[in-house]
Design a protein around this motif. Structure first.
Motif, PDB file in Angstrom:
ATOM      1  N   LEU A   8      61.640  77.523  56.195  1.00  0.00           N
ATOM      2  CA  LEU A   8      61.886  77.468  57.714  1.00  0.00           C
ATOM      3  C   LEU A   8      62.166  78.997  58.397  1.00  0.00           C
ATOM      4  O   LEU A   8      62.129  79.388  59.459  1.00  0.00           O
ATOM      5  CB  LEU A   8      62.904  76.430  57.812  1.00  0.00           C
ATOM      6  CG  LEU A   8      62.931  75.164  57.684  1.00  0.00           C
ATOM      7  CD1 LEU A   8      64.281  74.248  57.633  1.00  0.00           C
ATOM      8  CD2 LEU A   8      61.762  74.525  58.680  1.00  0.00           C
TER       9      LEU A   8
ATOM     10  N   ASN B  53      56.600  81.175  60.710  1.00  0.00           N
ATOM     11  CA  ASN B  53      56.671  80.124  60.332  1.00  0.00           C
ATOM     12  C   ASN B  53      57.122  79.580  61.788  1.00  0.00           C
ATOM     13  O   ASN B  53      58.365  79.883  62.085  1.00  0.00           O
ATOM     14  CB  ASN B  53      57.423  79.557  59.271  1.00  0.00           C
ATOM     15  CG  ASN B  53      57.053  78.144  59.039  1.00  0.00           C
ATOM     16  OD1 ASN B  53      57.054  77.118  59.674  1.00  0.00           O
ATOM     17  ND2 ASN B  53      57.190  77.808  57.549  1.00  0.00           N
TER      18      ASN B  53
ATOM     19  N   ILE C 200      57.565  76.050  62.542  1.00  0.00           N
ATOM     20  CA  ILE C 200      58.269  74.826  62.366  1.00  0.00           C
ATOM     21  C   ILE C 200      59.302  74.529  63.651  1.00  0.00           C
ATOM     22  O   ILE C 200      59.346  73.604  64.301  1.00  0.00           O
ATOM     23  CB  ILE C 200      58.846  74.456  61.238  1.00  0.00           C
ATOM     24  CG1 ILE C 200      57.636  74.375  60.244  1.00  0.00           C
ATOM     25  CG2 ILE C 200      59.425  72.979  61.134  1.00  0.00           C
ATOM     26  CD1 ILE C 200      58.140  74.209  58.741  1.00  0.00           C
TER      27      ILE C 200
ATOM     28  N   LEU D 189      62.666  64.807  60.572  1.00  0.00           N
ATOM     29  CA  LEU D 189      61.565  65.746  60.956  1.00  0.00           C
ATOM     30  C   LEU D 189      61.754  66.969  60.043  1.00  0.00           C
ATOM     31  O   LEU D 189      60.673  67.389  59.240  1.00  0.00           O
ATOM     32  CB  LEU D 189      61.119  66.162  62.132  1.00  0.00           C
ATOM     33  CG  LEU D 189      60.371  64.937  62.829  1.00  0.00           C
ATOM     34  CD1 LEU D 189      60.688  65.415  64.320  1.00  0.00           C
ATOM     35  CD2 LEU D 189      59.138  64.348  62.279  1.00  0.00           C
ATOM     36  N   LEU D 190      63.000  67.636  59.949  1.00  0.00           N
ATOM     37  CA  LEU D 190      63.028  68.856  59.072  1.00  0.00           C
ATOM     38  C   LEU D 190      62.907  68.564  57.699  1.00  0.00           C
ATOM     39  O   LEU D 190      62.227  69.234  57.029  1.00  0.00           O
ATOM     40  CB  LEU D 190      64.488  69.272  59.316  1.00  0.00           C
ATOM     41  CG  LEU D 190      64.562  70.141  60.672  1.00  0.00           C
ATOM     42  CD1 LEU D 190      65.986  70.576  61.013  1.00  0.00           C
ATOM     43  CD2 LEU D 190      63.774  71.598  60.632  1.00  0.00           C
TER      44      LEU D 190
ATOM     45  N   CYS E 168      59.137  67.963  56.519  1.00  0.00           N
ATOM     46  CA  CYS E 168      58.099  69.144  56.561  1.00  0.00           C
ATOM     47  C   CYS E 168      58.177  69.914  55.315  1.00  0.00           C
ATOM     48  O   CYS E 168      57.232  70.394  55.122  1.00  0.00           O
ATOM     49  CB  CYS E 168      59.031  70.196  57.466  1.00  0.00           C
ATOM     50  SG  CYS E 168      58.926  69.900  59.217  1.00  0.00           S
ATOM     51  N   GLU E 169      59.026  69.498  54.456  1.00  0.00           N
ATOM     52  CA  GLU E 169      59.010  70.386  53.134  1.00  0.00           C
ATOM     53  C   GLU E 169      57.791  69.975  52.474  1.00  0.00           C
ATOM     54  O   GLU E 169      56.978  70.987  51.664  1.00  0.00           O
ATOM     55  CB  GLU E 169      60.108  69.718  52.045  1.00  0.00           C
ATOM     56  CG  GLU E 169      60.252  70.578  50.765  1.00  0.00           C
ATOM     57  CD  GLU E 169      61.224  70.465  49.940  1.00  0.00           C
ATOM     58  OE1 GLU E 169      62.107  69.554  50.415  1.00  0.00           O
ATOM     59  OE2 GLU E 169      61.469  71.357  49.004  1.00  0.00           O
TER      60      GLU E 169
ATOM     61  N   ARG F 158      51.755  68.472  59.620  1.00  0.00           N
ATOM     62  CA  ARG F 158      52.968  68.533  60.580  1.00  0.00           C
ATOM     63  C   ARG F 158      52.275  68.344  62.117  1.00  0.00           C
ATOM     64  O   ARG F 158      53.242  67.651  62.938  1.00  0.00           O
ATOM     65  CB  ARG F 158      53.483  69.925  60.148  1.00  0.00           C
ATOM     66  CG  ARG F 158      54.677  70.055  60.875  1.00  0.00           C
ATOM     67  CD  ARG F 158      55.354  71.241  60.588  1.00  0.00           C
ATOM     68  NE  ARG F 158      54.844  72.456  61.231  1.00  0.00           N
ATOM     69  CZ  ARG F 158      54.326  73.629  60.551  1.00  0.00           C
ATOM     70  NH1 ARG F 158      54.357  73.621  59.223  1.00  0.00           N
ATOM     71  NH2 ARG F 158      53.869  74.528  61.329  1.00  0.00           N
TER      72      ARG F 158
END
Lengths: 215, 250
Positions: free
Chosen positions: B183, B188, B190, B226-227, B230-231, B238
């Motif tokens: 993150l 990135n 995201i 959601l976080l 994301c992994e 995504r």
């Protein structure tokens, strides 16, 4: 089957299957299965801390009942093996705890515990100078060596030897034995175990490669 | 494979015990006024997971070997336990207040200490309002294996710069260290993409803790989920997931 029985049973592994510990793994060898949980580097009581290295603790939990003398003995063997590869000086005054839960015992239990512990340590990301693996050899009356014996083969054998072998120079880190054998037979067993360790280390590498290819 | 050239191993899996041989090119003797230098040690920076072993490098963690110019190498591994590093920004939980210092749990092997003077505008008379159980976002000013880690919520010029006690509401979640690093990579986006869907405040600590607060509790929970998701999502997956939410909200 090969002549010397130099084949290991089917083996398999899974990592990071528990959410609470810092590292976890389960290792299967035939029907023998051990689950490992690794915690560390974690907080430690002042009375147990060592000022220049990490305190290592191994707990072996049998499938049923309370740990007895045999488990305590194996705990000590595993702890000494792990202690020789972990670089504890990088995390002084901390504790590293390895909890091994026996899921099922169908022979070669100690070697399976060692393999599970190594996989757990790798998952936790603890600094190690080398990897290690456990190999059990059983010898019958006519001197044939069976690697990774099952429960019945272990019972019928004349001697059972377990080795912990490290990955860089294939040196023996630990040995545990039962029964009678000669010096030459011991050398044969070590040689067989070293050859078998090659396969296990290759398995470790392939396993990690598969795991990291996903992310 | 136990001794390989370091160039060949970059981007590959390395395991503890592997020896990485430094190439002769990087061993070029440094220019010296006092004649030819006798030691032609390569100038290499070892990051996490690597150790010096005579002229070579010894790997002590499993993971992917990474490289950055000119000669910085490290092992990128998936780990859950945080080990304090000087300069890292982390989210801690205040556990005790004793005299002049607070003890802060940062997820490492030892609690970090945080002086009450290490807050913006704090003086001996004007103490910061910090209670046990509060979340603080700070930076490590001392972190090494032999000493107790020490945190501060100000930078060297005495400015908070976003650090300090985190507000009362919002949600803190624990994620893997790998996700946090992902993150925080500058390229990135995201977090930026999420912010376009849900206006929110977010604090990311290097110790695997994330604090989020959106407009409503429901939105906060959605963002948290959601976080976490994301992994294991690729960029396309995504975008697909996020697009569903952006339709619903607007």
């Amino acid at each position: 089957m090969e002549a010397v029985g130099s084949v290991l049973r089917e083996y398999g592994c899974e990592q990071s299957l528990l959410s609470r510990p810092d590292g976890s793994a389960t290792f299967l060898q035939g029907d023998t299965s051990v689950m490992a949980g690794v915690y560390g580097p974690a907080e430690i009581k002042v009375s147990r801390e060592i000022h220049n290295k990490a305190t290592l603790e191994v707990i072996l939990r049998p499938k049923t009942g309370l740990p007895a003398i045999q488990e305590k003995n194996q705990e000590q063997l595993i702890r000494e093996t792990c202690e020789s590869v972990i670089i504890g000086s990088l995390h002084p005054r901390t504790s590293i705890t390895i909890v091994l839960q026996i899921v099922s015992d169908a022979g070669s239990l100690l070697s399976c515990c060692l393999n599970a512990a190594c996989m757990g340590l790798m998952d936790a990301g603890l600094p190690m100078r080398a990897l290690f693996c456990g190999v059990t050899c059983a010898m019958d009356n006519d001197g044939t060596i069976t690697l990774d014996p099952n429960f019945r083969q272990q019972k019928e054998s004349r001697a059972v030897l377990t080795f912990a072998i490290e990955s860089t120079e294939r040196k023996v880190l630990m040995m545990s034995n039962r029964g009678v054998y000669s010096a030459t037979e011991l050398q044969q067993c070590i040689a067989a175990a070293q050859i078998a360790s090659e396969k296990l280390f290759q398995f470790y590498r392939d396993f990690i490669r598969r795991r990291y290819s996903k992310s | 494979m136990s001794a390989v050239s370091i160039e060949d191993a970059v981007g590959q899996i390395v395991l503890p015990g592997d020896v990485l041989v430094l190439s002769t090119q990087s061993r070029d003797a440094p220019l010296s006024l006092s004649g030819p230098s006798t030691s032609n040690r390569p100038r290499v920076v070892c990051g996490p997971g690597l150790m010096r072993q005579e002229d070579d490098l010894l790997v002590n963690k499993c993971g992917l070997l990474r490289h950055r110019d000119p000669a910085i190498y490290w092992v990128d591994s998936q780990q859950k336990r945080y080990v304090p590093v000087k300069g890292d920004h982390v989210i801690g939980i205040v556990t005790t207040k004793s005299g002049d210092i607070f003890k802060v749990d940062v997820g490492g092997s030892e609690q970090a200490s945080l002086s009450y003077l290490a807050f913006e505008g704090a003086t001996k008379k004007n103490r910061p309002n910090v209670k046990v159980g509060d979340l603080v976002y700070g930076q490590f000013i001392v972190a090494n294996k032999d000493m107790e880690p020490e945190m501060a919520c100000i930078d060297s010029s005495g400015k908070a710069n976003g650090k300090g006690v985190i507000g009362q509401d919002g949600l803190m979640l624990k994620v893997s260290l790998g996700l946090v690093r992902k993150l925080l990579i500058p390229q990135n986006d995201i977090v930026q993409e999420l912010m376009n869907i849900f206006p929110m405040e977010v604090v990311i600590g290097m110790n695997g803790r994330i604090w989020v607060k959106a407009k409503t509790v429901q939105q906060t929970l959605i963002v948290a989920n959601l976080l976490e998701a994301c992994e294991y999502l690729t960029a396309e997956q995504r975008k697909h997931v996020f697009s569903k939410f952006s339709d619903n909200v607007i």
